[in-house]
Design a protein around this motif. Structure first.
Motif, PDB file in Angstrom:
ATOM      1  N   LEU A   1      -1.421  -6.186  -8.587  1.00 21.96           N
ATOM      2  CA  LEU A   1      -0.339  -5.657  -7.772  1.00 21.96           C
ATOM      3  C   LEU A   1       0.118  -4.328  -8.351  1.00 21.96           C
ATOM      4  N   ASP A   2      -0.059  -3.282  -7.551  1.00 20.78           N
ATOM      5  CA  ASP A   2       0.376  -1.928  -7.916  1.00 20.78           C
ATOM      6  C   ASP A   2       1.807  -1.773  -7.400  1.00 20.78           C
TER       7      ASP A   2
ATOM      8  N   VAL B   1       4.072  -7.917   0.367  1.00 24.85           N
ATOM      9  CA  VAL B   1       3.093  -7.040  -0.267  1.00 24.85           C
ATOM     10  C   VAL B   1       2.062  -6.709   0.805  1.00 24.85           C
ATOM     11  N   TRP B   2       1.214  -5.724   0.530  1.00 24.86           N
ATOM     12  CA  TRP B   2       0.226  -5.290   1.521  1.00 24.86           C
ATOM     13  C   TRP B   2      -1.139  -5.211   0.857  1.00 24.86           C
TER      14      TRP B   2
ATOM     15  N   ALA C   1       0.375   5.931   0.091  1.00 25.26           N
ATOM     16  CA  ALA C   1      -0.219   5.111   1.147  1.00 25.26           C
ATOM     17  C   ALA C   1       0.797   4.168   1.790  1.00 25.26           C
ATOM     18  N   LEU C   2       1.650   3.534   0.978  1.00 24.97           N
ATOM     19  CA  LEU C   2       2.481   2.436   1.467  1.00 24.97           C
ATOM     20  C   LEU C   2       3.975   2.670   1.291  1.00 24.97           C
ATOM     21  N   GLY C   3       4.365   3.770   0.667  1.00 25.48           N
ATOM     22  CA  GLY C   3       5.778   4.009   0.440  1.00 25.48           C
ATOM     23  C   GLY C   3       6.303   3.194  -0.736  1.00 25.48           C
TER      24      GLY C   3
ATOM     25  N   ASN D   1      13.928   1.706  -6.985  1.00 20.84           N
ATOM     26  CA  ASN D   1      14.612   2.165  -5.777  1.00 20.84           C
ATOM     27  C   ASN D   1      15.053   3.603  -6.005  1.00 20.84           C
ATOM     28  N   ASP D   2      14.612   4.503  -5.162  1.00 23.90           N
ATOM     29  CA  ASP D   2      14.945   5.917  -5.348  1.00 23.90           C
ATOM     30  C   ASP D   2      16.408   6.221  -5.041  1.00 23.90           C
ATOM     31  N   ALA D   3      17.032   5.422  -4.179  1.00 20.07           N
ATOM     32  CA  ALA D   3      18.418   5.656  -3.792  1.00 20.07           C
ATOM     33  C   ALA D   3      19.075   4.320  -3.500  1.00 20.07           C
TER      34      ALA D   3
END
Length: 459
Positions: free
Chosen positions: A424-425, A373-374, A343-345, A430-432
């Motif tokens: 908070l989910d 946050v969202w 949903a939010l990346g 960090n993937d990269a």
């Protein structure tokens, strides 16, 4: 006290470092010598965010540098500097507001970070001169972020339930906090059956870590963090690519521990109860199975639809216990769902709250701290996706709809209706590599929630 990595208190031999953005670039360029201005033009430097220009002296020596920045109040605007600049000392040039200097220091520290427990970094970061004390608030925020990164980056062999307990004990001892650990079969005896059920298959005993600190007269905040130190998925086994980075499934616990440590380090006038259910979701003869009905501390029966939705199962006992302590605010952090990432990346944690005031305070703090946050909805009609025909609730269901929402709704069942609560989910990862955000563990929403709690404590 020793300054963090990337900083020096010595001004000797430090070269000037200018902060330059697209706005104001022309004025900065016009103040250069003709030779320096020609050099900047030849290098194509225009103050774009993430750029660096090293300025030569008359004899080819280093004479200074300019850092291209975007949002001057965003710490990550400066995250590229420590490894983009030559590894020597630098001092900030010109007059700048305190908020900009703080953002620079925080971003510099975040950008200097490399996880070095098993591998020596290829080079040292550049050093930023600072007059700040090692224990000031910016460096405390940096230390909290580094704490999250280090905990998440450490492989499970060295960061299992025992090690999470050891870290918590060390912090408790340093700040004079009380700590209690309920482990193994004592979880059954003391009515934490859901935590025990998820962790019982591992050779490492499941446990609940409880840290308590603060004056009884201060506002009481409960902080809960999901501590699944490795998640195989259980008998609903994850595929190899889904399991590869599951050392990070204790990212919620890392956030809870770092936040508790930060509150104590800054001596906020709060009373805190930190709860970390720490388990390993393993495959073994005693692993909990799909279709089983699990008891919980609150007395709500849970049918296990999927053993890979284990985080919410351990959290329900911890949340129930937190509610029993009658805090005025309950916060939980969890690497709970892939659906939140869809949903939010990876960069935006999903925030859920049963009170608009709490959600808005966190959102406002996130915007101010550039630690966004969202908010997502607690859309209660979606509880139908967690219907069980033999238990009070299921931990999952056949539908892939609204997976992050349904996980939050599941947690809400275990929170007293009159208790202010926010969940908070977080991705915690960090993937990269990106400037200031090296690949691996990451703190998300931590600076924002600290700012929110600091403001509440001062009110």
């Amino acid at each position: 006290m020793t300054l963090p990595l990337g900083f020096t208190s010595s001004d000797a031999d430090a070269l000037p470092l200018a902060l330059v953005g697209r706005v104001g670039f022309n004025a900065w360029r016009d103040a250069l010598t003709p030779a320096a201005a020609a050099w900047a033009q030849a290098q194509g430097f225009d103050g774009s965010a993430g750029s660096v220009l090293v300025l030569p002296g008359e004899h080819g020596e280093l004479a200074g540098a300019a850092l291209g920045i975007g949002d001057a109040l965003d710490p990550y605007s400066y995250g590229h500097a420590p490894f983009a600049l030559p590894a020597r000392s630098w001092r900030l040039q010109g007059e700048h507001d305190a908020a900009i200097r703080d953002a620079l220091r925080l971003g510099w520290g975040l950008g200097s970070y490399r996880f070095s427990r098993y591998k020596t970094p290829s080079r040292a970061p550049a050093l930023l001169h600072t007059d700040a004390a090692a224990d000031d608030e910016v460096f405390a925020l940096l230390a909290a972020s580094v704490r999250v990164r280090d905990l998440v980056n450490t492989p499970t062999e060295h960061m299992g339930p025992d090690e999470l307990e050891a870290v918590s004990r060390e912090i408790a001892q340093r700040f004079g906090a009380d700590i209690e650990v309920i482990a193994g079969d004592a979880l059954i005896a003391q009515n934490f059956p859901a935590i025990h059920a998820v962790g019982r298959a591992s050779h490492r005993a499941p446990r609940l870590i409880a840290l308590r600190w603060g004056d009884e007269s201060h506002p009481h905040i409960a902080i809960v963090g999901k501590g699944v130190c490795f998640d195989t998925g259980g008998l609903d086994l994850k595929p190899a690519d889904g399991m590869r980075w599951m050392k990070k499934d204790m990212g919620g616990a890392a956030h809870a521990i770092a936040l508790a440590e930060l509150i104590m380090a800054r001596k906020l006038p709060l009373r805190i109860t930190m709860l970390v259910p720490a388990v390993e979701n393993a495959v073994g003869p005693d692993a909990f199975r799909p279709g089983e009905v699990i008891a919980t501390r609150q007395g709500i029966s849970v049918e296990i639809d999927n053993t890979d939705a284990e985080g919410r199962v351990i959290l329900c006992d911890a949340l129930t216990y937190a509610g029993e302590q009658s805090p005025e605010l309950l916060l939980d952090f969890a690497t709970l769902t892939g659906a939140a990432r869809i949903a939010l990346g990876p960069d935006l944690p999903a925030l859920y709250s049963n009170q608009d005031e709490i959600a808005n305070q966190w959102l406002d703090a996130g915007a101010h701290q550039r630690d966004q946050v969202w908010r997502m909805p607690l859309w209660r009609p979606y509880l139908r996706y967690l219907t069980s025909h033999i238990a009070d609730i299921a931990n999952g269901g056949p539908s892939k709809m609204a997976g992050s929402v349904t996980a939050a709704l599941y947690l809400e069942r275990f929170v007293p209706a009159d208790l202010a609560w926010a969940h908070l989910d977080v991705y915690s990862w960090n993937d990269a590599d990106r400037p200031g955000r090296p690949a691996g563990g990451e703190a998300q929403g931590l600076r924002a929630v600290y700012a929110m709690l600091k403001a509440r404590a001062a009110a």
